[in-house]
Design a protein around this motif. Structure first.
Motif, PDB file in Angstrom:
ATOM      1  N   UNK A  48     -43.379 -22.724  25.917  1.00  0.00           N
ATOM      2  CA  UNK A  48     -44.064 -23.742  25.120  1.00  0.00           C
ATOM      3  C   UNK A  48     -43.116 -24.422  24.133  1.00  0.00           C
ATOM      4  N   UNK A  49     -43.326 -25.713  23.919  1.00  0.00           N
ATOM      5  CA  UNK A  49     -42.520 -26.430  22.914  1.00  0.00           C
ATOM      6  C   UNK A  49     -43.014 -26.140  21.504  1.00  0.00           C
ATOM      7  N   UNK A  50     -42.188 -26.489  20.519  1.00  0.00           N
ATOM      8  CA  UNK A  50     -42.571 -26.360  19.118  1.00  0.00           C
ATOM      9  C   UNK A  50     -43.282 -27.612  18.619  1.00  0.00           C
ATOM     10  N   UNK A  51     -42.889 -28.764  19.110  1.00  0.00           N
ATOM     11  CA  UNK A  51     -43.489 -30.056  18.755  1.00  0.00           C
ATOM     12  C   UNK A  51     -43.639 -30.881  20.024  1.00  0.00           C
ATOM     13  N   UNK A  52     -44.550 -31.835  19.998  1.00  0.00           N
ATOM     14  CA  UNK A  52     -44.700 -32.788  21.098  1.00  0.00           C
ATOM     15  C   UNK A  52     -44.875 -34.178  20.497  1.00  0.00           C
ATOM     16  N   UNK A  53     -44.136 -35.140  21.014  1.00  0.00           N
ATOM     17  CA  UNK A  53     -44.290 -36.536  20.603  1.00  0.00           C
ATOM     18  C   UNK A  53     -45.234 -37.246  21.570  1.00  0.00           C
ATOM     19  N   UNK A  54     -46.183 -37.974  21.025  1.00  0.00           N
ATOM     20  CA  UNK A  54     -47.088 -38.767  21.848  1.00  0.00           C
ATOM     21  C   UNK A  54     -47.232 -40.152  21.228  1.00  0.00           C
ATOM     22  N   UNK A  55     -47.580 -41.110  22.057  1.00  0.00           N
ATOM     23  CA  UNK A  55     -47.839 -42.467  21.572  1.00  0.00           C
ATOM     24  C   UNK A  55     -49.205 -42.902  22.070  1.00  0.00           C
ATOM     25  N   UNK A  56     -50.018 -43.411  21.159  1.00  0.00           N
ATOM     26  CA  UNK A  56     -51.364 -43.860  21.490  1.00  0.00           C
ATOM     27  C   UNK A  56     -51.573 -45.238  20.891  1.00  0.00           C
ATOM     28  N   UNK A  57     -51.887 -46.191  21.740  1.00  0.00           N
ATOM     29  CA  UNK A  57     -52.128 -47.566  21.280  1.00  0.00           C
ATOM     30  C   UNK A  57     -50.990 -48.097  20.421  1.00  0.00           C
ATOM     31  N   UNK A  58     -49.764 -47.783  20.834  1.00  0.00           N
ATOM     32  CA  UNK A  58     -48.596 -48.299  20.135  1.00  0.00           C
ATOM     33  C   UNK A  58     -48.226 -47.552  18.872  1.00  0.00           C
ATOM     34  N   UNK A  59     -48.946 -46.483  18.561  1.00  0.00           N
ATOM     35  CA  UNK A  59     -48.648 -45.710  17.354  1.00  0.00           C
ATOM     36  C   UNK A  59     -48.047 -44.371  17.756  1.00  0.00           C
ATOM     37  N   UNK A  60     -47.009 -43.933  17.037  1.00  0.00           N
ATOM     38  CA  UNK A  60     -46.294 -42.704  17.366  1.00  0.00           C
ATOM     39  C   UNK A  60     -46.821 -41.536  16.541  1.00  0.00           C
ATOM     40  N   UNK A  61     -47.053 -40.441  17.235  1.00  0.00           N
ATOM     41  CA  UNK A  61     -47.522 -39.219  16.591  1.00  0.00           C
ATOM     42  C   UNK A  61     -46.587 -38.070  16.966  1.00  0.00           C
ATOM     43  N   UNK A  62     -46.459 -37.114  16.060  1.00  0.00           N
ATOM     44  CA  UNK A  62     -45.762 -35.879  16.385  1.00  0.00           C
ATOM     45  C   UNK A  62     -46.742 -34.737  16.158  1.00  0.00           C
ATOM     46  N   UNK A  63     -46.968 -33.958  17.210  1.00  0.00           N
ATOM     47  CA  UNK A  63     -47.919 -32.855  17.164  1.00  0.00           C
ATOM     48  C   UNK A  63     -47.158 -31.577  16.829  1.00  0.00           C
ATOM     49  N   UNK A  64     -47.625 -30.853  15.824  1.00  0.00           N
ATOM     50  CA  UNK A  64     -46.939 -29.636  15.389  1.00  0.00           C
ATOM     51  C   UNK A  64     -47.984 -28.571  15.083  1.00  0.00           C
ATOM     52  N   UNK A  65     -47.533 -27.332  15.093  1.00  0.00           N
ATOM     53  CA  UNK A  65     -48.427 -26.270  14.609  1.00  0.00           C
ATOM     54  C   UNK A  65     -48.247 -26.118  13.106  1.00  0.00           C
ATOM     55  N   UNK A  66     -47.038 -25.739  12.696  1.00  0.00           N
ATOM     56  CA  UNK A  66     -46.775 -25.551  11.269  1.00  0.00           C
ATOM     57  C   UNK A  66     -45.940 -26.669  10.671  1.00  0.00           C
ATOM     58  N   UNK A  67     -44.763 -26.923  11.249  1.00  0.00           N
ATOM     59  CA  UNK A  67     -43.885 -27.936  10.678  1.00  0.00           C
ATOM     60  C   UNK A  67     -43.144 -28.711  11.745  1.00  0.00           C
ATOM     61  N   UNK A  68     -42.831 -29.981  11.485  1.00  0.00           N
ATOM     62  CA  UNK A  68     -42.059 -30.786  12.430  1.00  0.00           C
ATOM     63  C   UNK A  68     -40.579 -30.419  12.395  1.00  0.00           C
ATOM     64  N   UNK A  69     -40.000 -30.204  13.564  1.00  0.00           N
ATOM     65  CA  UNK A  69     -38.599 -29.810  13.658  1.00  0.00           C
ATOM     66  C   UNK A  69     -37.692 -30.819  12.957  1.00  0.00           C
ATOM     67  N   UNK A  70     -38.072 -32.086  12.970  1.00  0.00           N
ATOM     68  CA  UNK A  70     -37.260 -33.129  12.345  1.00  0.00           C
ATOM     69  C   UNK A  70     -37.070 -32.904  10.850  1.00  0.00           C
TER      70      UNK A  70
END
Length: 214
Positions: A118-140
């Protein structure tokens, strides 16, 4: 459609309620931000259900992380073994461990291998907007907290995003792990959004209260 949920914690009633409401279709995608197990008794059955769904994608949560440490990563001869087991049990992992004791070893290995992938984060884009999905914290943002954690994985599953935590320019962080009651006392079970819209918390307390026997 894209759906996101988090922190199911073995609570079948609430999981099934959400699944009925969204009526997930084959062309939809369901993202689960970790912590499927512990607290309530059906974490492993729900986890195996998600594993079988081609349109379900999951992140590693701190509860899955604790389970891997306690049951697979650390040898029982290691002095740290009992510390990891106690930590998991203090966080209501005993109910999951009891279930796994009755589970064939081959199935346990399948579950562990899935969790390792499993990944730690996942990037998704919906209707031209960028989201980062995380459990606790974003790796960035790990560099902001790197001295507080042993490594990036520990940070990503254990970090708690606060009201004043930094955001990521151009992205909205959607996170679980920290119950939304921590941000809004008047509406404790509602999704929380920061004033800027850069952070969205979705752990609305499916795991609380945990069964008193655990």
């Amino acid at each position: 459609m894209i759906y996101v949920m988090s922190d199911i914690h073995g609570n079948t009633a609430r999981f099934n309620s959400v699944m009925e409401q969204i009526n997930l279709q084959p062309e939809d995608t369901l993202y689960v931000l970790g912590d499927v197990i512990d607290r309530y008794p059906d974490g492993i059955p729900i986890l195996r259900q998600l594993m079988s769904m081609p349109n379900a994608k999951m992140l590693l949560g701190n509860h899955e992380y604790m389970m891997l440490n306690a049951l697979d990563r650390i040898d029982k001869r290691n002095p740290l073994y009992f510390d990891t087991l106690r930590l998991w049990y203090r966080n209501y992992g005993g109910i999951t461990h009891d279930y796994l004791k009755q589970t064939p070893e081959s199935v346990c290995r399948e579950i562990f291998n899935y969790l390792y992938s499993l990944p730690l984060n996942i990037d998704v884009e919906v209707n031209g907007r960028s989201y980062i999905l995380v459990h606790g914290g974003p790796v960035a943002l790990f560099h902001e907290y790197m001295y507080d954690y042993d490594d990036q994985d520990e940070y990503a599953v254990w970090h708690r995003i606060g009201i004043n935590s930094p955001e990521i320019e151009g992205k909205t962080i959607i996170f679980g792990h920290t119950p939304t009651c921590e941000y809004q006392r008047n509406n404790p079970l509602e999704i929380w959004k920061s004033e800027t819209g850069g952070k969205i918390g979705i752990d609305c307390g499916s795991g609380f209260p945990a069964p008193s026997s655990q």
